[in-house]
Design an enzyme around this catalytic site. Sequence first.
Site, mmCIF file in Angstrom:
data_model
loop_
_atom_site.group_PDB
_atom_site.id
_atom_site.type_symbol
_atom_site.label_atom_id
_atom_site.label_comp_id
_atom_site.label_asym_id
_atom_site.label_seq_id
_atom_site.Cartn_x
_atom_site.Cartn_y
_atom_site.Cartn_z
ATOM 1 N N SER A 137 0.904 -1.184 -0.015
ATOM 2 C CA SER A 137 -0.109 0.097 0.044
ATOM 3 C C SER A 137 1.002 1.327 0.071
ATOM 4 O O SER A 137 1.711 1.420 0.848
ATOM 5 C CB SER A 137 -0.900 0.114 1.205
ATOM 6 N N LYS A 163 -1.235 -0.826 -4.582
ATOM 7 C CA LYS A 163 -2.447 0.115 -4.064
ATOM 8 C C LYS A 163 -1.763 1.400 -3.875
ATOM 9 O O LYS A 163 -0.987 1.634 -3.156
ATOM 10 C CB LYS A 163 -2.952 -0.654 -2.647
ATOM 11 N N LYS A 165 -2.837 5.040 -2.844
ATOM 12 C CA LYS A 165 -4.215 6.037 -2.061
ATOM 13 C C LYS A 165 -4.375 7.101 -2.885
ATOM 14 O O LYS A 165 -3.335 7.638 -3.285
ATOM 15 C CB LYS A 165 -3.261 6.481 -0.620
ATOM 16 N N ASP A 190 -7.319 3.179 -3.443
ATOM 17 C CA ASP A 190 -8.064 3.129 -2.211
ATOM 18 C C ASP A 190 -8.146 4.672 -1.717
ATOM 19 O O ASP A 190 -7.224 5.493 -1.560
ATOM 20 C CB ASP A 190 -7.062 2.505 -1.040
ATOM 21 N N GLU A 215 -10.841 0.832 -3.903
ATOM 22 C CA GLU A 215 -11.503 0.346 -2.415
ATOM 23 C C GLU A 215 -12.071 1.540 -1.834
ATOM 24 O O GLU A 215 -11.466 2.651 -1.876
ATOM 25 C CB GLU A 215 -10.118 0.203 -1.715
ATOM 26 N N ASP A 240 -13.715 -1.634 2.375
ATOM 27 C CA ASP A 240 -12.930 -1.621 3.590
ATOM 28 C C ASP A 240 -13.697 -1.284 4.731
ATOM 29 O O ASP A 240 -14.558 -2.088 5.585
ATOM 30 C CB ASP A 240 -11.840 -1.059 3.426
ATOM 31 N N LYS A 264 -9.897 -7.092 7.287
ATOM 32 C CA LYS A 264 -8.915 -6.656 8.492
ATOM 33 C C LYS A 264 -9.533 -7.385 9.669
ATOM 34 O O LYS A 264 -10.883 -7.082 10.138
ATOM 35 C CB LYS A 264 -9.156 -5.179 8.611
ATOM 36 N N GLY A 292 -4.210 -4.288 5.654
ATOM 37 C CA GLY A 292 -3.227 -3.893 6.800
ATOM 38 C C GLY A 292 -3.648 -2.564 7.819
ATOM 39 O O GLY A 292 -4.364 -1.572 7.251
HETATM 40 O O1 OSB Z 1 -7.442 1.675 4.278
HETATM 41 O O2 OSB Z 1 -6.246 -0.010 3.961
HETATM 42 C C1 OSB Z 1 -6.405 1.292 4.654
HETATM 43 C C2 OSB Z 1 -3.409 2.182 6.678
HETATM 44 C C3 OSB Z 1 -4.224 2.569 7.814
HETATM 45 C C4 OSB Z 1 -5.357 2.859 7.928
HETATM 46 C C5 OSB Z 1 -6.324 2.252 6.571
HETATM 47 C C6 OSB Z 1 -5.478 1.515 5.714
HETATM 48 C C7 OSB Z 1 -4.111 1.551 5.821
HETATM 49 C C8 OSB Z 1 -3.385 0.967 4.687
HETATM 50 C C9 OSB Z 1 -1.999 0.436 5.063
HETATM 51 O O3 OSB Z 1 -3.704 0.949 3.508
HETATM 52 C C10 OSB Z 1 -1.703 -0.791 4.740
HETATM 53 C C11 OSB Z 1 -0.476 -1.458 5.454
HETATM 54 O O4 OSB Z 1 0.431 -1.152 4.793
HETATM 55 O O5 OSB Z 1 -0.629 -1.973 6.779
HETATM 56 MG MG MG Z 2 -8.493 0.638 2.933
#
Ligand code: OSB
Ligand code: MG
Length: 369
Positions: A137, A163, A165, A190, A215, A240, A264, A292
């Site tokens: 991510s 992925k 953001k 995402d 996402e 999510d 998650k 994650g």
């Molecule tokens: O939306 O998946 C998410 C991290 C913190 C809060 C939300 C998210 C995330 C990540 C990081 O996308 C995923 C990771 O590398 O642990």
């Molecule tokens: Mg997410």
Amino acid sequence: MKIKRVNLRHLKLDLLHPFTTSFMTEYDREFILVEVVGEDGQSGWAESVAMIDPLYNEETIKTNWHMLEDYLIPILLRTEIHHPDELSEKHFSHIRANYMAKSALEGAVWDLYARQQNASLASVLGGTKKSIEVGVSIGIKDSIDETLDVIGQRLSEGYKRFKLKIKPGWDIDLIDRVRKDYPEIPLMADANSAYSLEDMERLAALDDYNLMMIEQPLAHNDIIDHADLQARMKTPVCLDESIHSLEDTRKALKLGSCKIINIKIGRVGGLTESKKIHDLCQQHEIPVWCGGMLESGIGRAHNIAITSLPNFTLPGDTAASSLYWAEDIIDPEVTVEDGSITIPDSPGIGYAPSVAKIDKYTMYSKSYR
Ligand code: OSB
Ligand code: MG
């Protein structure tokens, strides 16, 4: 099994690189580490993925500590259980929500349960894989060039899925440039709820880029508008934030709110509920993957174990420890080779929590018996 003691620790680990999403920038991670001690003196470990501030969901480290100290730990200490499933199904079920708090305690009991069976956590959960493919991510950066550099680096390290953001204004141009340089990589976006139905056209424009999925584009608590969006978009929508339970999953699938689910463990209240969501999605031919929350090695180990179940067919966000931390709190650290992690087969989570390293990063701790 009976738990004779529970230790809570508040840890702080500095991130090697800041992580920016549509809703926050994290420079470090503070979290609660839960250790349950059985009558045989063995320990089980898990972490809460609640953050300092209630920005991803409504939980925080303080609300989790309160729920653990005042409700969940007292229940666990006075209850004899035969299987970890009984916690979410029976003993914690009258307490509303507080998913991450419940998950942290349940997860530690799962680890202890597996150790007492002399089996890996993956195997007691019903895992079938020997190794899992993982993605990464990538947070919002200062420039698109910087993002392209990070993608190139992660690609060379073997990661299987990328992925990005996104948020309004950091979306189409970004994806367009990335697709020009990397036309074939497995790519997804995402949004962490940064859009609304008014952005339908902007979101639908992403259909041109062959994304694996988008996402959580819409509100954190929505499954209605997402169904409208999915009907108008060819790109699969993945939920999510909106999914907290098996029931949420059933309703989202019924409405057509998504074609993929990010599981998650903390967001859905634990491993037992995660497995149920996995099974329902499998019946409906909906692929799942493991998300994650910037976990330490202990949470990461739980993510690896659940990802060994067969319907985790898409690479998740469980990247190597070394992408997050100068030093992780488990031995060995989580390593990724050619985009894959080997599922450990030693008892429990399969990575040894290092009490020396844990002590080093502990700001506060308390025991309950
Ligand atoms: O939306 O998946 C998410 C991290 C913190 C809060 C939300 C998210 C995330 C990540 C990081 O996308 C995923 C990771 O590398 O642990
Ligand atoms: Mg997410």
